[in-house]
Design a protein around this motif. Structure first.
Motif, PDB file in Angstrom:
ATOM      1  N   ALA A   1      -9.577   1.252  -5.300  1.00 28.92           N
ATOM      2  CA  ALA A   1     -10.746   1.890  -5.090  1.00 28.92           C
ATOM      3  C   ALA A   1     -10.648   2.896  -3.930  1.00 28.92           C
ATOM      4  O   ALA A   1     -11.603   3.533  -3.822  1.00 28.92           O
ATOM      5  N   LYS A   2      -9.614   2.942  -3.232  1.00 30.30           N
ATOM      6  CA  LYS A   2      -9.403   3.983  -2.193  1.00 30.30           C
ATOM      7  C   LYS A   2      -8.377   5.222  -2.988  1.00 30.30           C
ATOM      8  O   LYS A   2      -7.350   5.043  -3.444  1.00 30.30           O
ATOM      9  N   GLU A   3      -9.064   6.365  -2.967  1.00 33.32           N
ATOM     10  CA  GLU A   3      -8.618   7.591  -3.549  1.00 33.32           C
ATOM     11  C   GLU A   3      -8.451   8.735  -2.472  1.00 33.32           C
ATOM     12  O   GLU A   3      -9.318   8.618  -1.750  1.00 33.32           O
ATOM     13  N   THR A   4      -7.420   9.267  -2.642  1.00 35.36           N
ATOM     14  CA  THR A   4      -6.979  10.602  -1.853  1.00 35.36           C
ATOM     15  C   THR A   4      -7.093  11.877  -2.679  1.00 35.36           C
ATOM     16  O   THR A   4      -6.566  11.768  -3.796  1.00 35.36           O
TER      17      THR A   4
ATOM     18  N   ASP B   1      -5.184  -0.874  -3.428  1.00 34.14           N
ATOM     19  CA  ASP B   1      -6.288  -0.957  -3.408  1.00 34.14           C
ATOM     20  C   ASP B   1      -7.111   0.216  -4.238  1.00 34.14           C
ATOM     21  O   ASP B   1      -7.155   1.347  -3.547  1.00 34.14           O
TER      22      ASP B   1
ATOM     23  N   PRO C   1     -15.149  14.904   2.922  1.00 36.53           N
ATOM     24  CA  PRO C   1     -15.472  14.011   1.923  1.00 36.53           C
ATOM     25  C   PRO C   1     -15.453  14.663   0.595  1.00 36.53           C
ATOM     26  O   PRO C   1     -15.870  15.837   0.689  1.00 36.53           O
TER      27      PRO C   1
ATOM     28  N   PRO D   1       1.007   5.574  -2.191  1.00 34.65           N
ATOM     29  CA  PRO D   1       0.327   6.371  -2.986  1.00 34.65           C
ATOM     30  C   PRO D   1       0.753   6.195  -4.274  1.00 34.65           C
ATOM     31  O   PRO D   1       1.986   6.225  -4.778  1.00 34.65           O
TER      32      PRO D   1
ATOM     33  N   HIS E   1       0.915  -1.162  -0.004  1.00 32.50           N
ATOM     34  CA  HIS E   1       0.003   0.075  -0.034  1.00 32.50           C
ATOM     35  C   HIS E   1       0.860   1.121  -0.094  1.00 32.50           C
ATOM     36  O   HIS E   1       1.605   1.383   0.923  1.00 32.50           O
TER      37      HIS E   1
ATOM     38  N   ARG F   1      -4.262   7.397  -5.432  1.00 37.25           N
ATOM     39  CA  ARG F   1      -4.865   6.032  -5.139  1.00 37.25           C
ATOM     40  C   ARG F   1      -3.837   5.193  -4.269  1.00 37.25           C
ATOM     41  O   ARG F   1      -2.738   5.327  -4.522  1.00 37.25           O
ATOM     42  N   ASP F   2      -4.503   4.044  -3.622  1.00 35.87           N
ATOM     43  CA  ASP F   2      -3.857   3.224  -2.959  1.00 35.87           C
ATOM     44  C   ASP F   2      -3.200   2.389  -3.873  1.00 35.87           C
ATOM     45  O   ASP F   2      -4.350   1.512  -4.525  1.00 35.87           O
TER      46      ASP F   2
END
Length: 106
Positions: A65-68, A63, A90, A11, A9, A59-60
């Protein structure tokens, strides 16, 4: 930077995201990080300084589907009001629009 159950994991910059606002962003440090992890180097931490204002999407790698989304403003303007009470918000279209495009928009 973590590894759990064989999944790394870290970025990754999402260069084709329509939310990104700095087309000249140099994400070489993130590509280098990925290369180090893929080669098996132990990386316990990573940081990046954003020199230019803008919106940047990550994103990770383990994964996707996990974005920042990172919003950076010029030091001479204020952050959007939503961040006065909580620096983590959010994602919404209204929040993205609240970031000034330039010092003139402040």
């Amino acid at each position: 930077v973590t590894s759990a159950a064989g999944v790394d994991h870290f970025p990754e910059y999402v260069s084709d995201s329509m939310f990104n606002t700095d087309p000249s962003f140099d994400y070489g440090a993130f590509a280098t990080l990925k290369g180090q992890v893929v080669k098996g180097y132990e990386v316990s931490s990573f940081y990046h300084v954003f020199p230019d204002p803008g919106i940047y999407v990550f994103r990770d790698a383990g994964d996707i589907a996990k974005e920042t989304v990172v919003g950076v403003v010029s030091p001479v303007v204020d952050c959007p009001r939503a961040f006065l009470t909580n620096p983590i918000q959010p994602l919404s279209a209204a929040l993205l629009r609240s970031f000034p495009d330039s010092e003139e928009d402040a």
